[in-house]
Scaffold this active site. Structure first.
Site, PDB file in Angstrom:
ATOM      1  CB  ILE A   1      65.073  20.891  52.001  1.00 15.55           C
ATOM      2  CG1 ILE A   1      64.383  19.568  52.383  1.00 15.55           C
ATOM      3  CG2 ILE A   1      65.866  21.458  53.170  1.00 15.55           C
ATOM      4  CD1 ILE A   1      63.338  19.674  53.483  1.00 15.55           C
TER       5      ILE A   1
ATOM      6  CE  LYS B   1      54.543  17.448  50.763  1.00 12.71           C
ATOM      7  NZ  LYS B   1      54.496  15.961  50.715  1.00 12.71           N
TER       8      LYS B   1
ATOM      9  N   PRO C   1      69.174  23.395  53.757  1.00 11.64           N
ATOM     10  CG  PRO C   1      70.466  22.298  52.164  1.00 11.64           C
ATOM     11  CD  PRO C   1      69.879  23.636  52.499  1.00 11.64           C
TER      12      PRO C   1
ATOM     13  CD  GLU D   1      54.354  21.827  64.670  1.00  7.44           C
ATOM     14  OE1 GLU D   1      53.545  21.657  65.565  1.00  7.44           O
ATOM     15  OE2 GLU D   1      54.162  22.582  63.701  1.00  7.44           O
TER      16      GLU D   1
ATOM     17  CB  THR E   1      62.560  27.847  63.124  1.00  6.43           C
ATOM     18  OG1 THR E   1      62.166  29.225  63.069  1.00  6.43           O
ATOM     19  CG2 THR E   1      61.760  27.157  64.198  1.00  6.43           C
TER      20      THR E   1
ATOM     21  N   GLY F   1      54.958  28.490  59.110  1.00  9.56           N
ATOM     22  CA  GLY F   1      55.572  29.803  58.997  1.00  9.56           C
ATOM     23  C   GLY F   1      56.172  30.050  57.631  1.00  9.56           C
TER      24      GLY F   1
END
Lengths: 697, 337
Positions: free
Chosen positions: A584, A656, A587, A660, A466, A507
């Protein structure tokens, strides 16, 4: 309201820190951990769906040179806890589902282990099993809670009355298929038991959380957590299936304990992934929508039927997004679960939101059609001012902006008319919303230490591919107010401080919060010129947790679908997503996460389907040749964009979760586009060509 | 998984002798199917005889204008051959629609037509299967039948417990093209060489579903001849599958349309073997290939089709799908009609 970190490294397009090692093949995964003289374990699975083992014949294996151990219910150690019946393997002669482990063989080579596994002979007293989910299954029950602690049912007002009097209604049943998480790296462990060592049990395991895995193993074996070390620097994908330990980890530890001093490697085969690694339950969703003439919802209801395993309850929270997506005075959500003789379902990317954004988002499209209204406009018209579920104000909610930005990027206003034909292809466009709650786990600890002129940050976090290896240094750098190159983050080992599971897209929010607390404490204690060895730990700051707002990420997805007029073959040349997910952090890795989720959503729309054969109680297409996922040729112009969203309530980074949300709503956007292309409304996934064939010209 | 011996004989004769004399021996070509089966326990040979280097890896022109393809020529090489692409586009297209680049680099001309069914029950040693274990029954009947046969099956609702029941399909794309091209198969056996017309190479299940082809144990394919097509003939392969790539055919069509209207049609994904649509060919002989005529011919061809119900919705859609695919393929090949 916390003051957000001043972003300097946060927001930078940094390349993955682990990228070079992965590309060169030098990143070590669990199964290939360098150890001395590894032995190899192979799981033996039950070949009946329900019953009792009557005999075990190991005679063909007993004399086989190189076989080191054969563990069955008669020879395996007794576990300290059999409370979790998925993990209580080889403890009795009962078979609760086909494919359940009934033995494990350890041998000098993997080939020999596999051969020996094939030579074990089990006989069974088979009982009549029930593995078929039906909407009216006689044993349906309301679980006490559904996954993530949500209430099972909710109700406001009177849905039936609104349905009876509304200008327009939709009442339809939608179904999602059974899906299996299939990370490229199967579940795998290298386990070592050294009874005399201070930490006797070491597990190099592919996991979404070294500390949660350790806690589970400690309980099952009755060991103190301090006597177990779990190590996992790299994970070849998890998608939730490595978020909770499964039987393979217990079997690996058992095998190692049977061979003290000998490292044992155990990996699930691809076929075994379809029995032992969790999966997403099929869902049946009965939807009711009622609207007035202007499109304002008067009622929204979802009644969900799904399955769980008889030996362990997992109730997917499919109805949960219906509780908060749109405004409506009358609302109802219910979950009913059938206990079946099947493998244990578990987390798969966006449990709840992923299937739960299918039925409602297709039903809205049907409602838009009934009203003669643009489906984008219908969604905008039902924007709630506060969270309809909790009544709380939103921490930030930019669904409308996502819909508008997406519509503009996609060219929604200029989309072709329904049934448009371009050569041999029928062309349609569809839209759906996306959502995922913003979560932060209660516990995680980070340590900051000054070492040789750099800052070492240690936390037992996991990077499933991730980007944690990369984004955690960015957060630490900003919290310490130093260049990111001055920060080294160490993760994936229980020797580092406790970290929560990489799940629920929480996470970065959780571990990042702990890192910021530790960094602040470090600066407070040691100032800007620390000495070598200066060290401070920090925990996630519970006091700073905002509970006055409803926190979610939102998004909108737009799909163009082409359906071949002769054959019904389906292609998705364009899939655009626009998301509002706070700040973010990186990016580059964020785009991968969002596009990865959308690809998995596309895969769910068109391909994925674990075909269940209820006569024998197993998935028939249990390999990747037959269980189709989207491949490169299926993914064309896929774009993920995001809004610059400022949210001061979620956490100190203003971030955030993004792991998912990309998978939510995608399948509905595709189904809605198929309808516009062909006039055919497919309400059960996946959309395969046979379902549109009858409606072609 | 079971241990096996490995042998690499010096020549074809020795290889054939070795396998013919040992019921537990098998030939190894590219291994793209056999190696999977070794791991799954579907194939449990005692001896694997590697023939990869024994047969020709060349494509040579024949005097009559055709081509002879050595059995060791890979699928990738064959698909890339200029003569194949120009004269037999149906074959090049079929090859390129199959598998992946990696597999096509490995798979051979002799081995590809002999790959075994992808029936999931055949590949799962825990479920009864007459093809894998003769006499054990057929789990596919009444199960997941989406990928199964509609033609040449033992009847409308075959008895799953009967020893002859099998509703498997043959998975090869290449074989469908070779059936339409009336290729000739050179077979070396212990008693010498024989020629098998490609459309007769594969069997229907009959009373022994364990046998996919007419080859006897120990017979080895050494080469495949492509006869010349009439001047001006056009050909194409159309494969319909569940995703854009890396999937076996739901149905496929290999069509050869000469100027004189003697259409040749072979269908994939519908039967235990590549299915030459003889009835449709007969009805289309000399006819103008209008959509109406093609549809009628296919209706006749499919009159005996037996859709299988199944837990996945069954395979009845294949009847419509294959008909529509043939119509579309011939429309593209003979647009003037």
């Amino acid at each position: 309201m916390p003051e957000l970190l001043d972003p300097r490294a946060i927001g930078a397009d940094l390349a993955r820190r682990d990228g070079a090692a992965k590309v060169r093949g030098t990143a070590t995964y669990a199964f290939e951990t360098p150890v001395e003289r590894p032995a190899f374990a192979q799981i033996v699975q039950a070949s009946v769906p329900l019953g009792r083992i009557t005999t075990v014949d190991t005679s063909a294996v007993d004399g086989l040179p190189g076989v080191l151990a054969v563990l069955t219910a008669t020879t395996a150690e007794r576990l300290a806890s059999d409370e979790d019946r998925e993990l209580a393997v080889l403890q009795d002669d009962e078979v609760a589902f086909r494919g359940q482990p009934v033995g494990v063989v350890v041998a000098e080579t993997s080939e020999l282990a596999r051969q020996a596994a094939d030579l074990l002979r089990f006989t069974y007293a088979e009982r009549t099993h029930d593995s078929e989910l039906t909407v009216d299954h006689p044993e349906l029950y309301a679980p006490e809670k559904v996954n993530a602690g949500h209430p099972t049912d909710t109700a406001d007002g009177d849905v039936a009355a609104a349905m009876a009097t509304a200008h327009a209604t939709v009442e339809q049943t939608y179904a999602t298929a059974m899906y299996h998480n299939n990370p490229l790296e199967p579940h795998a462990t290298t386990a070592l038991w050294e009874p005399a060592a201070e930490v006797p049990l070491t597990l190099w395991d592919s996991t979404q959380g070294v500390h949660p895995a350790r806690a589970a193993v400690a309980k099952v074996f009755g060991l103190d957590e301090e006597r177990i070390r779990v190590v996992c620097p790299y994970v070849g994908g998890g998608f939730g299936s490595k978020g909770t330990p499964h039987a393979n980890l217990v079997l690996a530890a058992m095998a190692a304990r049977a061979l003290p001093g000998r490292p044992v490697r155990l990996a699930l085969t691809r076929q075994q992934m379809f029995f032992l690694a969790g999966y997403r339950t099929p869902t049946i969703q009965r939807m009711q929508l009622a609207a007035d003439r202007t499109g304002r919802l008067q009622a929204i209801a979802i009644d969900v039927v799904e399955q769980t395993s008889r030996i362990k309850e997992f109730a997917e929270q499919t109805g949960v997004p219906t509780r908060m997506m749109y405004a409506s005075p009358n609302r109802r959500t219910t979950h009913r679960v059938a206990p079946l003789d099947v493998p244990v379902p578990s987390w798969m990317r966006a449990p709840g939101e992923c299937p739960g954004m299918f039925g409602p988002e297709v039903a809205l499209d049907e409602l838009a059609e009934a009203l003669g209204m643009d489906p984008v406009e219908l969604r905008i018209r039902n924007e709630p001012e506060t969270d309809p579920d909790s009544g709380k104000p939103w921490s930030s909610r930019n669904l409308v902006a996502c819909l508008r930005e997406g519509a503009q990027r996609f060219g929604w206003a200029e989309r072709p008319p329904a049934g448009h034909r371009d050569g041999d292809w029928l062309v349609g466009t569809g839209v759906a919303s996306s959502v995922y709650p913003t979560m932060r786990q209660a516990t995680s600890t980070a340590t900051v230490r000054f070492e040789a002129g750099r800052y070492a940050v240690e936390i037992g976090a996991a990077d499933l591919g991730t980007g944690a290896w990369t984004v955690l240094p960015q957060i630490a750098a900003d919290a310490l107010d130093v260049p990111v190159d001055d920060v080294e983050v160490r993760i994936g080992d229980t020797r580092y401080p406790t970290a929560s599971v990489a799940g629920g897209s929480s996470g970065t929010n959780t571990w990042g919060s702990a890192i910021v607390v530790a960094a602040d404490a470090f600066r407070e204690k040691f100032g800007g010129a620390p000495s070598d060895g200066d060290e401070v730990s920090g925990d996630v700051d519970q006091a700073a947790k905002d509970s006055d707002h409803a926190a979610y990420a939102f998004g909108a997805q737009f799909a163009e679908v082409r359906v071949h007029a002769d054959t019904g073959e389906l292609r998705v040349p364009r899939l655009y997503g626009v998301f509002a997910a706070g700040r973010i952090v990186n990016p580059r890795t964020a785009r991968s996460q969002l596009i990865g989720g959308m690809t998995m959503g596309l895969s769910m729309a068109l391909h994925e389907n674990s075909v269940w054969d209820p006569r024998i109680g197993q998935v028939v297409n249990h390999d990747l040749a037959e269980y189709h996922i989207a491949v490169n040729a299926d993914v064309a112009d896929m774009q993920a964009h995001w809004l610059d969203e400022h949210d001061p309530f979620v956490n100190v980074m203003g971030s955030k979760g993004i792991g998912e949300i990309g998978i939510t709503g995608t399948a509905a956007a595709v189904v809605n586009a198929v309808h516009r292309a062909t006039g055919i409304r497919v309400r059960d996934l996946p959309v395969t060509l046979d379902k549109v064939l009858a409606g072609l010209p | 998984m079971k241990p096996f011996a490995y042998a690499r004989p010096a020549d074809v004769a020795e290889a054939v002798r070795t396998v013919a004399g040992d019921p537990g021996a098998v030939f190894l070509g590219g291994g793209t199917n056999l190696v999977d089966h070794l791991k799954l326990g579907v194939a449990r040979p005692d001896l694997v005889v590697d023939v990869r280097r024994l047969t020709a890896r060349t494509i040579v022109d024949l005097d009559d204008g055709g081509l002879r393809i050595g059995a060791a020529v890979t699928n990738a090489e064959l698909a890339a051959d200029r003569r194949v692409r120009e004269r037999y586009p149906v074959l090049a297209q079929a090859l390129l629609s199959g598998a992946t680049g990696q597999l096509r680099n490995q798979a051979t001309t002799g081995g590809n037509p002999l790959q075994r069914t992808r029936c999931a029950y055949f590949q799962d040693v825990t479920t009864p299967c007459n093809k894998r274990e003769p006499g054990s029954g057929c789990t596919a009947v009444g199960g997941s039948t989406r990928n199964h046969a509609i033609l040449g099956t033992p009847g409308a609702l075959p008895d799953p417990t009967a020893a002859e029941t099998c509703i498997a399909t043959h998975p090869s794309d290449m074989a469908v093209a070779l059936a339409a091209l009336d290729a000739l198969v050179h077979v070396q056996g212990p008693a010498g060489e024989r020629l098998v017309p490609f459309p007769e190479l594969h069997r229907l299940p009959g009373d022994d579903p364990s046998r996919d082809t007419v080859l006897a144990h120990g017979e080895l394919i050494t080469a495949i001849d492509l006869p010349p097509l009439p001047a001006g003939a056009r050909s194409a392969y159309r494969k319909v599958r569940d995703r854009a790539s890396y999937a076996f055919a739901l149905v496929s069509v290999a069509a050869v349309v000469p100027r004189d209207g003697e259409v040749r049609l072979a269908l994939g994904g519908v039967a235990h073997r590549p299915w030459r649509a003889r009835r449709a060919e007969e009805l289309l002989r000399g006819a103008v290939l209008t959509e109406h005529a093609v549809r009628a011919a296919m209706e006749a061809e499919l009159a005996a089709a037996q859709p299988q119900p199944g837990v996945d919705g069954g395979n009845g859609f294949k009847i419509t799908l294959v008909q529509r695919t043939v119509v579309a393929t011939l429309r593209d090949l003979a647009p003037e009609a």
